[in-house]
Design an enzyme around this catalytic site. Structure first.
Site, short mmCIF file in Angstrom:
data_model
loop_
_atom_site.label_atom_id
_atom_site.label_comp_id
_atom_site.label_asym_id
_atom_site.label_seq_id
_atom_site.Cartn_x
_atom_site.Cartn_y
_atom_site.Cartn_z
N PHE A 1 13.72 4.60 10.80
CA PHE A 1 12.41 4.11 10.39
C PHE A 1 11.47 5.28 10.19
O PHE A 1 11.24 6.07 11.10
CB PHE A 1 11.84 3.14 11.43
CG PHE A 1 10.71 2.35 10.87
CD1 PHE A 1 10.95 1.20 10.12
CD2 PHE A 1 9.40 2.76 11.04
CE1 PHE A 1 9.90 0.48 9.57
CE2 PHE A 1 8.34 2.06 10.48
CZ PHE A 1 8.60 0.91 9.75
N LYS B 1 17.20 3.79 1.49
CA LYS B 1 18.10 3.72 2.65
C LYS B 1 19.27 2.83 2.27
O LYS B 1 19.29 1.64 2.61
CB LYS B 1 17.37 3.10 3.85
CG LYS B 1 16.32 3.98 4.47
CD LYS B 1 15.94 3.50 5.87
CE LYS B 1 14.75 2.59 5.86
NZ LYS B 1 14.16 2.33 7.18
N ARG C 1 0.07 6.27 7.58
CA ARG C 1 0.21 6.35 6.12
C ARG C 1 -0.29 7.69 5.57
O ARG C 1 0.16 8.17 4.55
CB ARG C 1 -0.61 5.24 5.43
CG ARG C 1 -0.06 3.85 5.63
CD ARG C 1 -0.75 2.89 4.66
NE ARG C 1 -0.56 1.50 5.05
CZ ARG C 1 0.48 0.75 4.72
NH1 ARG C 1 1.46 1.26 4.01
NH2 ARG C 1 0.58 -0.49 5.11
N ASP D 1 3.96 3.18 6.59
CA ASP D 1 3.31 2.92 7.86
C ASP D 1 4.25 2.36 8.91
O ASP D 1 5.32 1.85 8.60
CB ASP D 1 2.19 1.89 7.66
CG ASP D 1 2.74 0.48 7.43
OD1 ASP D 1 3.53 0.31 6.49
OD2 ASP D 1 2.43 -0.43 8.21
N ASP E 1 14.72 -0.70 1.30
CA ASP E 1 15.41 -0.88 2.58
C ASP E 1 16.47 -1.97 2.37
O ASP E 1 17.54 -1.70 1.83
CB ASP E 1 14.34 -1.25 3.61
CG ASP E 1 14.83 -1.31 5.03
OD1 ASP E 1 15.63 -0.47 5.42
OD2 ASP E 1 14.38 -2.21 5.77
N LYS F 1 0.83 -1.19 0.00
CA LYS F 1 0.00 0.00 0.00
C LYS F 1 0.87 1.25 0.00
O LYS F 1 0.42 2.33 -0.34
CB LYS F 1 -0.88 0.03 1.27
CG LYS F 1 -1.78 -1.17 1.40
CD LYS F 1 -2.40 -1.19 2.82
CE LYS F 1 -3.18 -2.48 3.00
NZ LYS F 1 -3.44 -2.77 4.41
N GLY F 2 2.10 1.08 0.43
CA GLY F 2 2.98 2.23 0.68
C GLY F 2 3.19 3.14 -0.51
O GLY F 2 3.38 4.33 -0.36
N GLU G 1 7.77 2.44 -6.00
CA GLU G 1 7.86 1.95 -4.62
C GLU G 1 7.94 3.12 -3.65
O GLU G 1 8.35 4.21 -4.02
CB GLU G 1 9.13 1.10 -4.46
CG GLU G 1 8.89 -0.38 -4.30
CD GLU G 1 8.30 -0.80 -2.94
OE1 GLU G 1 7.61 0.01 -2.28
OE2 GLU G 1 8.52 -1.95 -2.57
N ASP G 2 7.55 2.85 -2.42
CA ASP G 2 7.69 3.86 -1.38
C ASP G 2 9.13 3.97 -0.90
O ASP G 2 9.70 5.05 -0.81
CB ASP G 2 6.74 3.58 -0.21
CG ASP G 2 6.82 2.15 0.32
OD1 ASP G 2 7.60 1.33 -0.24
OD2 ASP G 2 6.11 1.83 1.28
P1 IMP Z 1 12.90 -4.30 1.85
O1 IMP Z 1 12.42 -5.58 1.27
O2 IMP Z 1 13.70 -4.54 3.12
O3 IMP Z 1 13.63 -3.40 0.89
O4 IMP Z 1 11.65 -3.56 2.43
C1 IMP Z 1 10.84 -2.83 1.66
C2 IMP Z 1 9.53 -2.61 2.34
O5 IMP Z 1 9.65 -2.55 3.77
C3 IMP Z 1 9.00 -1.26 1.93
O6 IMP Z 1 8.25 -1.35 0.74
C4 IMP Z 1 8.17 -0.88 3.13
O7 IMP Z 1 6.89 -1.44 3.03
C5 IMP Z 1 8.91 -1.50 4.30
N1 IMP Z 1 9.83 -0.53 4.93
C6 IMP Z 1 11.17 -0.52 4.88
N2 IMP Z 1 11.68 0.51 5.58
C7 IMP Z 1 10.61 1.20 6.05
C8 IMP Z 1 10.48 2.41 6.83
O8 IMP Z 1 11.43 3.08 7.24
N3 IMP Z 1 9.20 2.78 7.10
C9 IMP Z 1 8.11 2.10 6.69
N4 IMP Z 1 8.19 0.99 5.94
C10 IMP Z 1 9.43 0.53 5.64
MG MG Z 2 6.28 -1.17 0.30
#
Ligand code: IMP
Ligand code: MG
Length: 176
Positions: free
Chosen positions: A151, A129, A164, A158, A101, A41-42, A97-98
């Site tokens: 975070f 990040k 959100r 969220d 990470d 949803k992000g 994408e939002d």
């Molecule tokens: P990844 O697979 O670790 O890159 O995570 C990506 C997903 O984790 C993002 O699409 C977000 O939904 C969530 N996420 C990662 N970091 C944050 C943050 O700082 N705040 C909120 N959601 C996050």
């Molecule tokens: Mg996401």
């Protein structure tokens, strides 16, 4: 201790940056149609604002993936919860994408989507990040902001489904 939100990027900063990304995309895709894929949803607030700032024809589709984790990190096990409605065959696709990470969600998703025959596929993320990356090979084509390892919430992001709807990006303080 109760949670408080410290503003990291104001609404004005975020929207100014998204406008610039929209202009860049409009230039890069001149004479083409762009097919935006929102990762729910992000990504939804970002995609809507981005789409409003793109001047070439835009089509939209949505998908939702779950990475089995409701807290602050993704587990690496990714499942498609809602798939796209339309085929990607021959389309100029931008995945929106939002935040990136660890990169696990995106690397999994991009692998799947690449197999569906898009003419081109790029990645656009509001936030990155880079310090947190554990997966190599996720190349960001359009980036809103690089942020430190904190975070963040708001503008679609969220913390346990909260925040959100904040119109800015903030850091959660005092959460467990
Ligand atoms: P990844 O697979 O670790 O890159 O995570 C990506 C997903 O984790 C993002 O699409 C977000 O939904 C969530 N996420 C990662 N970091 C944050 C943050 O700082 N705040 C909120 N959601 C996050
Ligand atoms: Mg996401």
């Amino acid at each position: 201790m109760s949670e408080t939100i410290k503003v990291l990027l104001s609404e004005e900063e975020v929207e100014k940056r998204i406008k610039a990304l929209g202009e860049q995309i409009s230039k890069d895709y001149e004479g083409k149609n762009v097919h935006l894929i929102c990762v729910l949803k992000g990504g939804v607030f970002f995609m809507c604002e981005l789409a409003k700032n793109i001047t070439v024809p835009v089509s939209l589709d949505f998908m939702s993936v779950s990475s089995y984790g409701d807290g602050k990190s993704s587990s690496g096990v990714v499942k498609i919860v809602k798939d796209l409605d339309e085929s990607l065959e021959g389309k100029d696709v931008i995945v929106v994408e939002d935040i990136i990470d660890s990169g696990r969600t995106l690397s999994y998703l991009l692998e799947i989507l690449k197999k569906r025959g898009p003419k081109s596929m790029k990645l656009c993320t509001l936030l990155d990040k880079p310090e947190r990356r554990v997966v190599e090979g996720v190349q960001v084509d359009y980036l809103g902001f690089q942020i430190p390892d904190e975070f963040v919430v708001g503008y679609g992001l969220d913390y346990a489904q909260k925040y959100r709807n904040l119109p800015y990006i903030g850091v959660v303080e005092g959460a467990e």
